[in-house]
Scaffold this motif. Sequence first.
Motif, short mmCIF file in Angstrom:
data_model
loop_
_atom_site.label_atom_id
_atom_site.label_comp_id
_atom_site.label_asym_id
_atom_site.label_seq_id
_atom_site.Cartn_x
_atom_site.Cartn_y
_atom_site.Cartn_z
N ARG A 254 50.11 49.42 37.32
CA ARG A 254 49.11 48.44 36.90
C ARG A 254 48.85 47.42 38.01
O ARG A 254 49.78 46.87 38.59
N ASP A 255 47.59 47.23 38.34
CA ASP A 255 47.20 46.25 39.35
C ASP A 255 45.87 45.66 38.87
O ASP A 255 44.86 46.36 38.82
N PRO A 256 45.90 44.38 38.45
CA PRO A 256 44.70 43.82 37.81
C PRO A 256 43.43 44.02 38.62
O PRO A 256 42.40 44.42 38.07
N ALA A 257 43.48 43.80 39.91
CA ALA A 257 42.26 43.89 40.71
C ALA A 257 41.73 45.32 40.73
O ALA A 257 40.55 45.57 40.50
N ASP A 259 42.43 47.72 38.60
CA ASP A 259 42.02 48.11 37.24
C ASP A 259 40.63 47.61 36.93
O ASP A 259 39.81 48.32 36.35
N GLU A 260 40.38 46.37 37.33
CA GLU A 260 39.08 45.79 37.04
C GLU A 260 37.97 46.58 37.74
O GLU A 260 36.92 46.88 37.16
N GLU A 264 35.01 48.46 35.83
CA GLU A 264 33.61 48.13 36.13
C GLU A 264 32.80 49.36 36.51
O GLU A 264 31.70 49.58 36.02
#
Lengths: 444, 227
Positions: A254-257, A259-260, A264
């Motif tokens: 998991r890596d927020p950036a 994943d986003e 998108e």
Amino acid sequence: MIRLRSFAPRMALAVAVVVLVACFLGAGWGWLRAQEALRRQLDLVLAAEAEGLLRDYETYGLRGLSEAAEVYTRRRGPLLVLLQGPDGRLISGALPGAPQALRGFATLRPPGGAPLRALGAVLPGGVNLLVATDLSSVDRAALALAWTPPVAGGLAALVALGLGFLLANRLERRLAAMNGAARAVMAGDLARRLPESSAGDEFDRLAETINEMLARIEALVAEVRQVTDDVAHDLRSPLSHLRQRLEAALARARDPAADEAVLESSVAELDGILATFAALLRIARAEAGTGREGFTRLDLSALVAGVAEAYAPVAEEAGRSLDTVLAPGIAATGSAPLLRQALANLLDNALAHGAGTIHVALRPGPEIEVSDEGPGIPAEEREMAVRRFYRLDRSRTTPGTGLGLSLIAAVVRLHGGALILRDARQGPMPGLSATLTLPPLPDA
Amino acid sequence: MRILLIEDDVAAADYVAKGLTEDGQVVDVAHNGKDGLFLALNERYDVIVTDRMLPGPDGLSILRALRASAINTPVLVLTALAEVDRRVEGLEAGADDYLAKPFAFSELRARIRALARRPAAQAEEHELSVADLRMDLLRRRVTRAGRPVELLPTEFRLLEYMMRHPGEVLTRTMLLEKVWDFAFDPTTNVVDVHVSRLRRKLEAGGEAPMIRTVRGAGYVLAEPHPG
């Protein structure tokens, strides 16, 4: 097999019953009229006889008259002559129950005998003369006359019944054939057609219409099948891309950036798929002919000008230009949203796949032409280009659903017009010219 | 803001209601036409969002019942993708806006806000103004801080629509529908090109930017932030 639930025998039976009832009513009425006419005739005969006897009496006196009466009596003929003295004493002839001194016509009913028609008169000198004749012959004649129509009618009814059953047999055979064919179609044999005879009668006309309908249904079903195949084929790849991307992201730490970014791009891809779906549904609706109820009379000049105005800056930003030659005051009947979309699609195409100046022309007809100065579409690919999801090899990499031209074609067909693709000019860069023709207004 | 949401798809209703609640709105949800109509007739809402296809009376019947009872609450009708071309029918029944499913939540939020803040009587207005931007609707003239701004007719319509909804996010789809009458998304960036031209004209005198781009959503016209 003839059943009473089939049309022709029922009809024949009804005709027979009506004919028979009408004949019997007619017979009754005819009998009355015939009897009346015959009796009047009889009265004239009686009057003529009485006059003859009177003349005998004037010429030969009572003796001569009674001789003549005797002759009638001996003849036992249809005519009876009776002479009575002024005192009622019988002078000549015989008629049991004869009335005394009858004046004028009367119908007599002697006990135990047939009814008689009689004419009575008083001769000069007080002798009563009575001339009478049997009525039963008249009644028999009237009855015989009256029986003619029912007999003829009965024969006619029999003939009607016979013909009805014959007809029913033929109908039954032809309808059974049609029924069988229709059931075969229902069972899935869409290529089956109703049999047509060479007679060209109303059944053939019906069969012809139904066959045309079946041909249309067959074509539509084939088209639906084609669309389903196209959809399956062309949506599978973006959907599997999407799946792969999401699966890969899920497998990663998991890596927020990151994943986003994946989310998108997934939403963007989904939006593209949804746009394709929307376009497909619009094409389907336009091809099914729905939406025609929303047609109104519209100002085509204003509509084209509005769309061109929206695209002019877009062309300029892309280093191109948009040139318009619009005839003013051109009207058409149609759906403004769909025509606007068709024209916008043409301009989108010209921007994405064409080159140079985009020319938009509106001419009386009405026809709308959009042309550019790019490579155009080779003549042999034009027909294919209108098909769903078809993309020229060189445009595989440019954005688009591959549905633009087929949507335009469907919209134009819905409006009763045509989409014509051709080269805008000769040379190595012929440019694509797309012309939408619309039917002229009925009152123009 | 009080919003009534009539939607029979429970998952979709929860998703929308949750989003609106997080946004600070009060949301009542009805899962069928009967309950929805009851709430719509007996409670006061700022906006009603109804699905078109519903068990019980459908969205359009609810709409007609409301309008027949002289309830003029703005109504947004949600419709399945297959019915995108039937928006005219809904608008004729008295809908104020129409949105095809599936939609982006930001699109729905923007439309609800635009509906809720709709001025009651637009006919009276002769002039619109946002900060130092003025629009004379009669003479069709625009000035920014007193400087005349020359606009093309489309740019004028675009700016007029934005000035009627100051501070609200206006999505590309909304702008396409209201300004250009386009009931579809063109593949080319029609809206972006027009907005950037308009933006350039509004800032030609070196003024602060007034049209802000909201990423992934649309545009906002608002008073420029100091600095």
